[in-house]
Design a protein around this motif. Structure first.
Motif, short mmCIF file in Angstrom:
data_model
loop_
_atom_site.label_atom_id
_atom_site.label_comp_id
_atom_site.label_asym_id
_atom_site.label_seq_id
_atom_site.Cartn_x
_atom_site.Cartn_y
_atom_site.Cartn_z
N MET A 1 21.13 13.66 23.04
CA MET A 1 19.78 14.45 23.34
C MET A 1 19.01 15.72 23.41
O MET A 1 20.20 16.85 23.39
CB MET A 1 19.29 14.12 24.83
N ASN A 2 18.57 15.88 22.39
CA ASN A 2 17.99 17.29 22.48
C ASN A 2 16.64 17.63 23.40
O ASN A 2 16.61 16.89 23.96
CB ASN A 2 17.76 17.81 21.54
N MET A 3 16.35 18.83 23.51
CA MET A 3 16.15 19.35 24.30
C MET A 3 14.06 19.03 24.43
O MET A 3 13.51 18.37 25.40
CB MET A 3 15.37 20.94 24.60
N ASP A 4 13.99 18.74 23.02
CA ASP A 4 12.77 17.91 22.92
C ASP A 4 12.38 16.05 23.89
O ASP A 4 11.44 15.75 24.20
CB ASP A 4 11.62 18.39 21.40
N GLN A 5 13.55 16.30 24.03
CA GLN A 5 13.54 14.75 24.08
C GLN A 5 13.89 14.86 25.71
O GLN A 5 13.11 13.67 26.43
CB GLN A 5 14.34 13.90 23.22
N LYS B 1 28.42 25.27 42.46
CA LYS B 1 28.76 25.78 41.13
C LYS B 1 28.50 26.69 40.63
O LYS B 1 27.76 27.35 40.79
CB LYS B 1 29.13 24.43 39.70
N THR B 2 29.53 26.87 39.56
CA THR B 2 29.24 28.19 38.71
C THR B 2 28.15 27.97 37.58
O THR B 2 27.71 26.75 37.69
CB THR B 2 30.90 28.80 38.45
N ARG B 3 27.90 29.06 37.54
CA ARG B 3 26.61 28.98 36.76
C ARG B 3 27.19 27.93 35.50
O ARG B 3 26.69 26.75 34.52
CB ARG B 3 25.97 30.02 35.34
N GLU B 4 28.71 28.03 34.70
CA GLU B 4 29.58 27.52 33.52
C GLU B 4 29.17 25.88 33.44
O GLU B 4 29.09 25.07 33.19
CB GLU B 4 30.75 28.49 32.87
N GLN B 5 29.90 26.30 34.62
CA GLN B 5 30.08 24.27 35.20
C GLN B 5 28.68 23.75 34.97
O GLN B 5 29.18 23.01 34.72
CB GLN B 5 31.05 24.12 36.83
N ALA B 6 28.34 24.24 35.76
CA ALA B 6 26.54 23.82 36.27
C ALA B 6 26.20 23.36 34.09
O ALA B 6 25.50 22.64 34.32
CB ALA B 6 25.68 23.50 36.62
N GLU B 7 26.43 24.47 32.96
CA GLU B 7 25.90 24.15 32.42
C GLU B 7 26.59 22.69 32.15
O GLU B 7 26.29 22.25 30.21
CB GLU B 7 25.90 25.46 31.50
N ASN B 8 27.73 23.11 32.08
CA ASN B 8 28.94 21.76 30.97
C ASN B 8 28.39 20.90 31.54
O ASN B 8 28.51 19.90 30.53
CB ASN B 8 30.53 21.77 31.49
N GLU B 9 28.38 20.68 33.36
CA GLU B 9 28.17 18.80 33.18
C GLU B 9 27.02 18.76 33.07
O GLU B 9 26.44 17.48 32.24
CB GLU B 9 27.60 19.28 35.12
N VAL B 10 25.60 19.46 32.94
CA VAL B 10 24.14 19.36 32.33
C VAL B 10 24.59 18.32 30.93
O VAL B 10 23.94 18.14 30.31
CB VAL B 10 23.30 20.14 32.31
N ASP B 11 25.10 19.86 29.96
CA ASP B 11 25.43 19.57 28.49
C ASP B 11 26.10 18.27 28.00
O ASP B 11 25.56 17.35 27.60
CB ASP B 11 25.43 20.77 28.27
N ASP B 12 26.74 17.82 28.94
CA ASP B 12 27.65 16.76 29.55
C ASP B 12 26.83 15.48 29.26
O ASP B 12 26.80 14.17 28.67
CB ASP B 12 29.03 16.62 30.04
N TRP B 13 26.12 15.43 30.21
CA TRP B 13 25.16 14.41 30.72
C TRP B 13 23.74 14.26 29.65
O TRP B 13 23.22 12.88 28.77
CB TRP B 13 24.31 14.42 31.78
N MET B 14 23.41 14.87 29.25
CA MET B 14 22.50 14.82 28.17
C MET B 14 23.04 14.62 26.55
O MET B 14 22.17 13.66 25.94
CB MET B 14 22.11 16.84 27.42
N ARG B 15 24.10 14.48 26.04
CA ARG B 15 25.22 13.97 25.30
C ARG B 15 25.47 12.61 25.41
O ARG B 15 24.99 11.65 24.07
CB ARG B 15 26.22 14.66 24.47
N LYS B 16 25.52 12.22 26.48
CA LYS B 16 25.95 10.48 26.80
C LYS B 16 24.44 10.46 27.22
O LYS B 16 24.46 9.18 26.39
CB LYS B 16 26.18 10.45 28.19
N HIS B 17 23.26 10.92 26.95
CA HIS B 17 21.72 10.40 26.55
C HIS B 17 21.34 10.16 25.75
O HIS B 17 20.23 9.90 25.29
CB HIS B 17 21.32 10.18 28.58
#
Length: 65
Positions: free
Chosen positions: A1-5, A49-65
């Motif tokens: 998923m990208n940001m537009d989606q 969480k640290t900023r990096e941890q939160a970014e990684n979690e959100v990015d992982d979630w976005m890749r899966k959806h």
């Protein structure tokens, strides 16, 4: 998923986001309105969480959806 989606389908994704991060409220997600940076900030703040941890979690979630 990208940001537009994410932004375009925010209302559909809100429920899935709350399944993953249950501490986020409807009001907080309404304010984020599909903005990745705001979602990362919410995850960081609510879950201590640290900023990096939160970014990684959100990015992982976005890749899966």
């Amino acid at each position: 998923m990208n940001m537009d989606q994410l932004e375009g389908n925010w209302k559909q994704f809100k429920g899935k986001i709350q399944e993953k991060w249950g501490q986020l409220t409807d009001d907080e997600l309404d304010q984020a309105e599909g903005n990745r940076e705001q979602l990362v900030g919410l995850v960081q703040e609510k879950y201590g969480k640290t900023r990096e941890q939160a970014e990684n979690e959100v990015d992982d979630w976005m890749r899966k959806h």
